[in-house]
Design a protein around this motif. Structure first.
Motif, PDB file in Angstrom:
ATOM      1  N   LEU A   1       5.665  -0.721  -4.692  1.00 20.41           N
ATOM      2  CA  LEU A   1       5.200   0.233  -5.685  1.00 20.41           C
ATOM      3  C   LEU A   1       3.844   0.758  -5.242  1.00 20.41           C
ATOM      4  CD1 LEU A   1       5.413   1.654  -8.445  1.00 20.41           C
ATOM      5  CD2 LEU A   1       4.358  -0.387  -9.476  1.00 20.41           C
ATOM      6  N   TYR A   2       3.793   2.045  -4.883  1.00 17.49           N
ATOM      7  CA  TYR A   2       2.533   2.679  -4.501  1.00 17.49           C
ATOM      8  C   TYR A   2       1.863   3.225  -5.750  1.00 17.49           C
ATOM      9  CZ  TYR A   2       3.926   2.476   0.415  1.00 17.49           C
ATOM     10  OH  TYR A   2       4.292   2.044   1.670  1.00 17.49           O
ATOM     11  N   LEU A   3       0.673   2.729  -6.022  1.00 16.04           N
ATOM     12  CA  LEU A   3      -0.082   3.104  -7.205  1.00 16.04           C
ATOM     13  C   LEU A   3      -1.149   4.129  -6.849  1.00 16.04           C
ATOM     14  CD1 LEU A   3      -0.503  -0.525  -8.582  1.00 16.04           C
ATOM     15  CD2 LEU A   3       1.166   1.178  -9.322  1.00 16.04           C
ATOM     16  N   LYS A   4      -1.660   4.802  -7.864  1.00  9.96           N
ATOM     17  CA  LYS A   4      -2.630   5.870  -7.616  1.00  9.96           C
ATOM     18  C   LYS A   4      -3.947   5.333  -7.076  1.00  9.96           C
ATOM     19  CE  LYS A   4      -0.840   8.863 -11.323  1.00  9.96           C
ATOM     20  NZ  LYS A   4      -1.163   9.505 -12.617  1.00  9.96           N
TER      21      LYS A   4
ATOM     22  N   ASP B   1       3.061   7.376  -9.362  1.00  8.24           N
ATOM     23  CA  ASP B   1       3.487   6.115  -8.764  1.00  8.24           C
ATOM     24  C   ASP B   1       4.869   6.266  -8.136  1.00  8.24           C
ATOM     25  OD1 ASP B   1       1.166   5.163  -9.819  1.00  8.24           O
ATOM     26  OD2 ASP B   1       2.092   4.112 -11.500  1.00  8.24           O
ATOM     27  N   ILE B   2       5.006   5.733  -6.920  1.00  7.70           N
ATOM     28  CA  ILE B   2       6.256   5.833  -6.172  1.00  7.70           C
ATOM     29  C   ILE B   2       6.742   4.421  -5.868  1.00  7.70           C
ATOM     30  CG2 ILE B   2       7.392   6.803  -4.137  1.00  7.70           C
ATOM     31  CD1 ILE B   2       6.130   8.931  -5.861  1.00  7.70           C
ATOM     32  N   LYS B   3       8.020   4.142  -6.181  1.00 13.53           N
ATOM     33  CA  LYS B   3       8.559   2.809  -5.930  1.00 13.53           C
ATOM     34  C   LYS B   3       9.740   2.895  -4.972  1.00 13.53           C
ATOM     35  CE  LYS B   3       9.717  -1.502  -8.330  1.00 13.53           C
ATOM     36  NZ  LYS B   3       9.848  -2.153  -9.649  1.00 13.53           N
ATOM     37  N   TYR B   4       9.670   2.060  -3.896  1.00 18.77           N
ATOM     38  CA  TYR B   4      10.719   1.991  -2.892  1.00 18.77           C
ATOM     39  C   TYR B   4      11.505   0.693  -3.053  1.00 18.77           C
ATOM     40  CZ  TYR B   4       8.461   5.818  -0.351  1.00 18.77           C
ATOM     41  OH  TYR B   4       7.928   7.030   0.006  1.00 18.77           O
ATOM     42  N   TYR B   5      12.816   0.778  -2.838  1.00 19.73           N
ATOM     43  CA  TYR B   5      13.706  -0.381  -2.810  1.00 19.73           C
ATOM     44  C   TYR B   5      14.307  -0.432  -1.413  1.00 19.73           C
ATOM     45  CZ  TYR B   5      13.312   0.186  -7.872  1.00 19.73           C
ATOM     46  OH  TYR B   5      12.828   0.323  -9.161  1.00 19.73           O
ATOM     47  N   LEU B   6      14.117  -1.552  -0.719  1.00 18.48           N
ATOM     48  CA  LEU B   6      14.403  -1.597   0.712  1.00 18.48           C
ATOM     49  C   LEU B   6      15.215  -2.811   1.106  1.00 18.48           C
ATOM     50  CD1 LEU B   6      10.708  -0.929   1.707  1.00 18.48           C
ATOM     51  CD2 LEU B   6      12.518   0.760   1.974  1.00 18.48           C
ATOM     52  N   GLN B   7      16.054  -2.620   2.123  1.00 14.44           N
ATOM     53  CA  GLN B   7      16.689  -3.708   2.855  1.00 14.44           C
ATOM     54  C   GLN B   7      16.462  -3.421   4.336  1.00 14.44           C
ATOM     55  OE1 GLN B   7      20.808  -4.170   1.728  1.00 14.44           O
ATOM     56  NE2 GLN B   7      20.335  -4.145  -0.458  1.00 14.44           N
ATOM     57  N   PHE B   8      15.890  -4.405   5.062  1.00 14.41           N
ATOM     58  CA  PHE B   8      15.575  -4.151   6.470  1.00 14.41           C
ATOM     59  C   PHE B   8      15.603  -5.453   7.265  1.00 14.41           C
ATOM     60  CE2 PHE B   8      11.626  -4.631   4.091  1.00 14.41           C
ATOM     61  CZ  PHE B   8      10.897  -5.540   4.843  1.00 14.41           C
TER      62      PHE B   8
ATOM     63  N   LYS C   1      -4.756  -0.595   2.522  1.00 12.05           N
ATOM     64  CA  LYS C   1      -5.060   0.796   2.840  1.00 12.05           C
ATOM     65  C   LYS C   1      -3.810   1.674   2.921  1.00 12.05           C
ATOM     66  CE  LYS C   1      -8.294   1.619   5.951  1.00 12.05           C
ATOM     67  NZ  LYS C   1      -9.416   2.197   5.175  1.00 12.05           N
ATOM     68  N   SER C   2      -2.629   1.068   2.980  1.00 17.98           N
ATOM     69  CA  SER C   2      -1.396   1.841   3.143  1.00 17.98           C
ATOM     70  C   SER C   2      -1.087   2.659   1.883  1.00 17.98           C
ATOM     71  CB  SER C   2      -0.217   0.912   3.437  1.00 17.98           C
ATOM     72  OG  SER C   2      -0.334   0.316   4.709  1.00 17.98           O
ATOM     73  N   THR C   3      -0.535   3.847   2.102  1.00 19.79           N
ATOM     74  CA  THR C   3      -0.009   4.683   1.018  1.00 19.79           C
ATOM     75  C   THR C   3       1.378   5.162   1.437  1.00 19.79           C
ATOM     76  OG1 THR C   3      -0.751   6.857   1.805  1.00 19.79           O
ATOM     77  CG2 THR C   3      -2.374   5.503   0.638  1.00 19.79           C
TER      78      THR C   3
END
Length: 278
Positions: A113-116, A87-94, A187-189
């Motif tokens: 949070l991208y899950l498997k 699992d990959i988690k991104y923290y963003l400001q945009f 569908k995004s990963t």
């Protein structure tokens, strides 16, 4: 809108400039549970921000309030712990732009949070300069117009093959953007992103209740492979309620047949019609 017409060919040219994906790898050390700074201009940061916008555009359920990414200001990332290493988690400001009018309208803080084996989990807080009452009024006018139709609205190729959009079809494109955002979010990963490239076919389904229903065939541009994914999509919109979306997508680079034999009410069964005014 002239700005949108001019931007579409340039945007598609920009998409085609990305190289095909090599082996899937991360541009940061993969120490589990540790936060790592990420280049805001990286592909991963941009795709994570667009995943947020796919999610928010679908959940907001407003053809009059659609956002696209303007610029990622800050990004950090964390790989899951020992149990959830994948699992990959991104923290963003945009910052964000208006989809139709192409103006810088606000900013977002979000996590992705991208899950498997599940769609990405998104949390977002966005602020924008659009007037809430004007947005609600625009949605109401569009909704009542669509609901009042006695003859189904139909159209093909939005935008056309030269990137042009009939002004009367901008709202059809916006409704397709809301519905396809559900598909693109799910569908995004962390390695794959999507853009709505074209509405190939759209046909309204006349209903006797309060809902507005459309069948679409949409083309999604898959990045970074440059493949086009065709999806049959059914969108049911009741004002002030979540938009309901059903869809089936063909394998990459394969066209969906018009009328795949599914029951009425699914996203299949759309037939090519002559272009209608909107």
């Amino acid at each position: 809108m002239p700005g949108l017409r001019a931007a579409l060919p340039a945007a598609l040219l920009l998409l085609s400039s990305f190289p095909p994906a090599a082996a899937e790898q991360y541009p940061w050390p993969q120490a589990p549970g540790v936060m790592h700074p990420l280049n805001p201009n990286s592909r991963e940061a941009a795709w994570a921000a667009r995943t947020v916008l796919h999610y928010t555009n679908y959940r907001t359920a407003s053809p009059s309030l659609l956002w696209v990414l303007h610029h990622v200001e800050k990004a950090t990332v964390k790989v899951g712990g020992a149990i959830t290493l994948g699992d990959i988690k991104y923290y963003l400001q945009f910052t964000i732009r208006d989809y139709i009018h192409e103006k810088h309208v606000g900013s977002c803080s979000a996590t992705v949070l991208y899950l498997k084996n599940s769609p990405p989990q998104v949390r977002a807080k966005c602020v924008h300069a659009r007037d809430k009452k004007q947005i609600q009024e625009a949605d109401y006018r569009l909704y009542k117009y669509l609901q009042s139709q006695k003859k189904p609205i139909t159209a093909n190729s939005i935008p056309d093959n030269h990137g042009n959009i009939d002004r009367d079809h901008l709202s059809l494109l916006a409704l397709a953007k809301v519905g396809s955002s559900d598909i693109m979010w799910k569908k995004s990963t962390e390695h794959v992103g999507y853009f709505l490239a074209q509405v190939k076919v759209v046909k309204q389904q006349i209903r006797t209740d309060d809902a507005v229903e459309f069948n679409f065939i949409v083309l999604l541009h898959k990045m970074p492979t440059q493949e086009m994914v065709a999806c049959n999509m059914n969108v049911v919109w009741t004002l002030n309620d979540p938009i309901r979306v059903k869809y089936t997508c063909a394998p990459d680079n394969h066209e969906l047949e018009d009328g795949s034999g599914q029951d009425s009410g699914s996203a299949a069964g759309t037939s090519h019609e002559t272009k209608g005014n909107f």
